[in-house]
Design an enzyme around this catalytic site. Structure first.
Site, short mmCIF file in Angstrom:
data_model
loop_
_atom_site.label_atom_id
_atom_site.label_comp_id
_atom_site.label_asym_id
_atom_site.label_seq_id
_atom_site.Cartn_x
_atom_site.Cartn_y
_atom_site.Cartn_z
N GLU A 162 1.81 16.66 -7.66
CA GLU A 162 0.37 16.35 -7.80
C GLU A 162 -0.16 16.70 -9.19
O GLU A 162 -1.32 17.09 -9.35
CB GLU A 162 -0.46 17.06 -6.73
CG GLU A 162 -0.41 16.42 -5.38
CD GLU A 162 -0.55 14.91 -5.44
OE1 GLU A 162 -1.31 14.41 -6.29
OE2 GLU A 162 0.14 14.23 -4.67
C1 LIG Z 1 9.64 17.27 -3.87
C2 LIG Z 1 8.81 16.34 -4.68
C3 LIG Z 1 7.90 15.51 -4.05
C4 LIG Z 1 7.14 14.60 -4.79
N1 LIG Z 1 6.30 13.74 -4.14
C5 LIG Z 1 5.75 12.70 -4.84
C6 LIG Z 1 5.06 11.65 -4.17
O1 LIG Z 1 4.90 11.66 -2.95
N2 LIG Z 1 4.59 10.61 -4.92
C7 LIG Z 1 4.74 10.56 -6.27
O2 LIG Z 1 4.31 9.59 -6.88
N3 LIG Z 1 5.38 11.56 -6.94
C8 LIG Z 1 5.89 12.61 -6.26
N4 LIG Z 1 6.55 13.61 -6.92
C9 LIG Z 1 6.63 13.57 -8.37
C10 LIG Z 1 5.80 14.67 -9.03
O3 LIG Z 1 4.46 14.41 -8.89
C11 LIG Z 1 6.27 14.74 -10.50
O4 LIG Z 1 7.55 15.35 -10.47
C12 LIG Z 1 5.32 15.53 -11.36
O5 LIG Z 1 4.11 14.84 -11.52
C13 LIG Z 1 5.91 15.80 -12.77
O6 LIG Z 1 6.46 14.64 -13.31
P1 LIG Z 1 7.98 14.70 -13.87
O7 LIG Z 1 8.82 15.33 -12.83
O8 LIG Z 1 8.35 13.36 -14.35
O9 LIG Z 1 7.91 15.70 -15.08
P2 LIG Z 1 7.48 15.32 -16.59
O10 LIG Z 1 6.22 14.55 -16.57
O11 LIG Z 1 8.65 14.74 -17.27
O12 LIG Z 1 7.18 16.75 -17.18
C14 LIG Z 1 8.22 17.66 -17.58
C15 LIG Z 1 7.56 18.90 -18.16
O13 LIG Z 1 6.78 18.53 -19.30
C16 LIG Z 1 5.46 19.00 -19.15
N5 LIG Z 1 4.52 18.09 -19.80
C17 LIG Z 1 4.42 16.75 -19.67
N6 LIG Z 1 3.39 16.30 -20.43
C18 LIG Z 1 2.84 17.36 -21.03
C19 LIG Z 1 1.75 17.56 -21.93
N7 LIG Z 1 0.99 16.56 -22.35
N8 LIG Z 1 1.48 18.82 -22.35
C20 LIG Z 1 2.22 19.85 -21.91
N9 LIG Z 1 3.25 19.75 -21.08
C21 LIG Z 1 3.55 18.51 -20.63
C22 LIG Z 1 5.23 19.09 -17.65
O14 LIG Z 1 4.18 19.99 -17.33
C23 LIG Z 1 6.60 19.57 -17.18
O15 LIG Z 1 6.69 20.96 -17.32
C24 LIG Z 1 7.28 14.56 -6.20
C25 LIG Z 1 8.18 15.42 -6.83
C26 LIG Z 1 8.96 16.26 -6.09
C27 LIG Z 1 9.97 17.12 -6.80
#
Ligand SMILES: Cc1cc2nc3c(=O)[nH]c(=O)nc-3n(C[C@H](O)[C@H](O)[C@H](O)COP(=O)(O)OP(=O)(O)OC[C@H]3O[C@@H](n4cnc5c(N)ncnc54)[C@H](O)[C@@H]3O)c2cc1C
Length: 595
Positions: free
Chosen positions: A440
């Protein structure tokens, strides 16, 4: 084996003594019928369902997990039966619109029940909470024929919902998303693309699943402005509402993950799947924010719910486990004293208690604002609730997930080595709660949202209103003077550092990014401090009136003192970190990270 007992006395404290929810319902349109007795009876039934049905399934779900076979997902034993019971007993319909089969009770009641579900079985609770988010989003953005066709089976629990935002290359940055939507002659769309990490994306709990999917209509601009929102059923639905054939949606795999094993986290492939536009083309992210904001409050409750469960387990254990002598000695006839008598174990237990109960106060206060947003009689009240909720949502999501994680780690620590093994349930809590800081929108994203959109964008107007309200309360509160002063000092810190950021961020464009997490935490510590001062004030009144529940109210006063003396000062540390600026993070070159 962990035992979960719904904290009904503390829930009564918050809903009656602190927030006076029955009085608040009297002032809302369409909620007047919900009196104290009905409210308590519903909470009692929800407590029984959580304790007797969901909590026993929590370790089962963890150990069995979900299984994927040829695109079908089976949930752990007992999950489907519990879901049927949940739907048949009307829990999902509780706060939904009667026009589509709901019971029309205020949303805050749904949030109170949701806390119980989160504490008892986080993984299972997600199937219903995602369905709730889909219902809210359709209610707000679908046209009437779509509502008539899709809402009743969702509300009855025969179908469920998902939110499909994330793709392999796009998580925090939704502007990068590639899923495409091609307009069809009949006004619907063919959706193609691949989504990952979709919670509850495929399962055996319901006869159909409705996916709410972000996609880009052919020819739409790049970035978030080109995104639209679509409703894509797993099985197509005929105009009369009956099920048609399989749509072009398949589950490619499920993730093997650290926690919430009972919830299926799916890769979903859309291959010319038939879907319907929700809201206006190009405004999909705005529409999806109905779902996202509701889910952020739910995630806050997951964090708080885990803090409660970890506290319950640790407290029970600390009262029974005998190790070493306390000062003074407590059980001379026994070889050792219970570990609850040791100061550092008390530090851990009080931290958990302060987070669990403080988080409950914050999340129910947010839920009260959700009520006002939908049911307040005047537009001015609805707008005021909207602004306040917008400010509080990232703080609640970020802080309650972080404090839930801390409380879970303390749960393991109170048990010592016994916390590290599976038997007592503490390590499952620590694994399950971990995701709340990530999904989220990671907590960094919450911090960025808080500073940029909720504080700087309106020049601190809503924040200053809140801070003034808290300062006024510090003057008027019946809590001990020392406690009022402790909070007033930190509120001054919050105000000062907000003004400082407002002045400095133009000259140092990296400052907001460097401060996001610390600002979120500072805000969280202060806000929970406000709620603890309110609790101490109520407790003081009850103690002065000679309440028969001496221990309960002394517990409130002393936990408030502990929080304001020992946890709130962490806000000062976060202020110092913010003031240290961005250079200490940014001056090191990427290359210089190498060793
Ligand atoms: C168990 C699980 C359930 C989930 N359920 C859903 C779901 O139902 N629907 C859905 O759509 N998604 C879902 N997700 C996805 C989840 O919302 C994303 O994993 C989350 O939003 C982070 O995206 P990412 O994993 O691509 O990380 P990234 O966006 O690649 O981020 C990696 C790191 O970089 C940091 N970062 C990125 N941008 C910035 C910035 N501008 N400044 C500082 N730091 C930054 C982040 O904080 C993080 O620490 C789920 C994930 C999991 C693991």
């Amino acid at each position: 084996m962990p035992i979960y007992q719904a904290p009904q006395r503390d829930i009564h404290f918050v809903v009656h003594e602190l927030l006076d929810l029955p009085g608040h319902y009297q002032r809302l349109q369409g909620c007047e019928a919900l009196d104290r007795e009905t409210l308590d009876a519903i909470v009692e039934q929800g407590a029984r369902f959580a304790e007797e049905v969901l909590a026993p399934l929590n370790p089962v779900g963890d150990q069995h997990g979900c299984q994927w076979l040829d695109g079908q997902v089976s949930t752990p034993p007992g999950f489907a039966e519990a879901y049927r019971q949940y739907a048949d007993n009307g829990w999902l319909a509780l706060d939904k619109d009667p026009a589509y089969g709901g019971q029309g009770l205020p949303p805050s009641l749904g949030y109170v029940i949701n806390e119980l579900l989160c504490s008892a079985n986080h993984a299972w609770s997600m199937y219903g909470s995602l369905t709730g988010g889909a219902i809210s989003t359709l209610s707000e953005h679908a046209d009437e024929p779509l509502k008539q066709r899709f809402l009743p089976p969702l509300i009855a629990g025969r179908w469920s919902g998902t939110m499909c935002l994330t793709e392999a290359h796009c998580g925090s940055d939704l502007g990068l998303l590639r899923t495409r939507a091609q307009p069809l002659a009949d006004g619907s769309y063919a959706i193609s693309g691949s989504k990952m990490f979709i919670s509850a994306g495929e399962h055996d709990l319901t006869e159909n699943i409705l996916h709410l999917v972000l996609a880009r209509i052919e020819g739409a601009p790049s970035g978030v402005k080109g995104i639209s929102l679509f409703l894509v059923p797993k099985i197509t639905v005929k105009a009369d509402g009956s099920l048609g054939t399989a749509n072009g949606v398949s589950c490619g795999s499920i993730e093997h993950k650290q926690g919430i094993h009972g919830n299926a986290t799916c890769v979903l492939n859309f291959d010319n799947a038939n879907g319907y536009l929700l809201g206006q083309a190009g405004h999909g992210l705005n529409a999806m924010f109905t779902f996202i904001n509701e889910s952020r409050l739910t995630v806050a409750q997951q964090g708080q719910g885990h803090a409660e469960a970890a506290f319950q387990g640790a407290l029970r254990y600390a009262r029974e486990r005998l190790q070493m002598r306390a000062t003074p000695r407590q059980l001379p006839g026994q070889p050792a004293d219970p570990i609850i008598a040791h100061p550092d174990v008390r530090r851990m237990l009080l931290t958990q208690k302060a987070y669990a109960e403080g988080g409950r106060m914050l999340s129910y206060a947010c839920a009260q604002l959700v009520d006002q947003l939908h049911h307040a009689s005047s537009a001015a009240e609805r707008t005021a609730a909207e602004h306040r909720l917008a400010l509080l949502t990232p703080i609640a999501k970020g802080f309650l997930s972080e404090s839930g994680n801390e409380a879970a780690q303390l749960g393991i620590q109170v048990f010592g080595g016994h916390g590290f093994i599976r038997e007592w349930g503490m390590e499952q809590i620590a694994r399950d709660v971990r995701i709340t800081s990530i999904y989220e929108g990671t907590n960094t994203i919450q911090g960025l949202d808080l500073i940029t959109r909720k504080v700087l964008a309106d020049n601190g107007t809503e924040l200053n209103k809140l801070l003034t309200e808290i300062e006024d309360f510090c003057q008027a509160s019946r809590a001990p003077v020392e406690l009022n002063q402790l909070l007033a000092e930190q509120i001054a810190t919050w105000r000062e550092v907000s003004n400082w950021l407002n002045q400095q961020h133009d000259t140092d464009p990296r400052l907001v990014g460097a401060s996001a997490f610390d600002y979120l935490m500072l805000a969280g510590y202060c806000l929970i401090g406000y709620h603890w001062l309110q609790a101490a004030s109520v407790a003081e009144r009850q103690l002065a009136a000679g309440s028969g529940e001496l221990e309960f109210y002394l517990g409130k006063r002393e936990t408030a003192r502990f929080y304001l003396r020992r946890l709130l000062p962490r806000a000062t540390l976060h202020q110092q970190l913010i003031k240290s600026g961005s250079a200490n993070l940014m001056d090191i070159s990427d290359a210089a990270f190498a060793r």
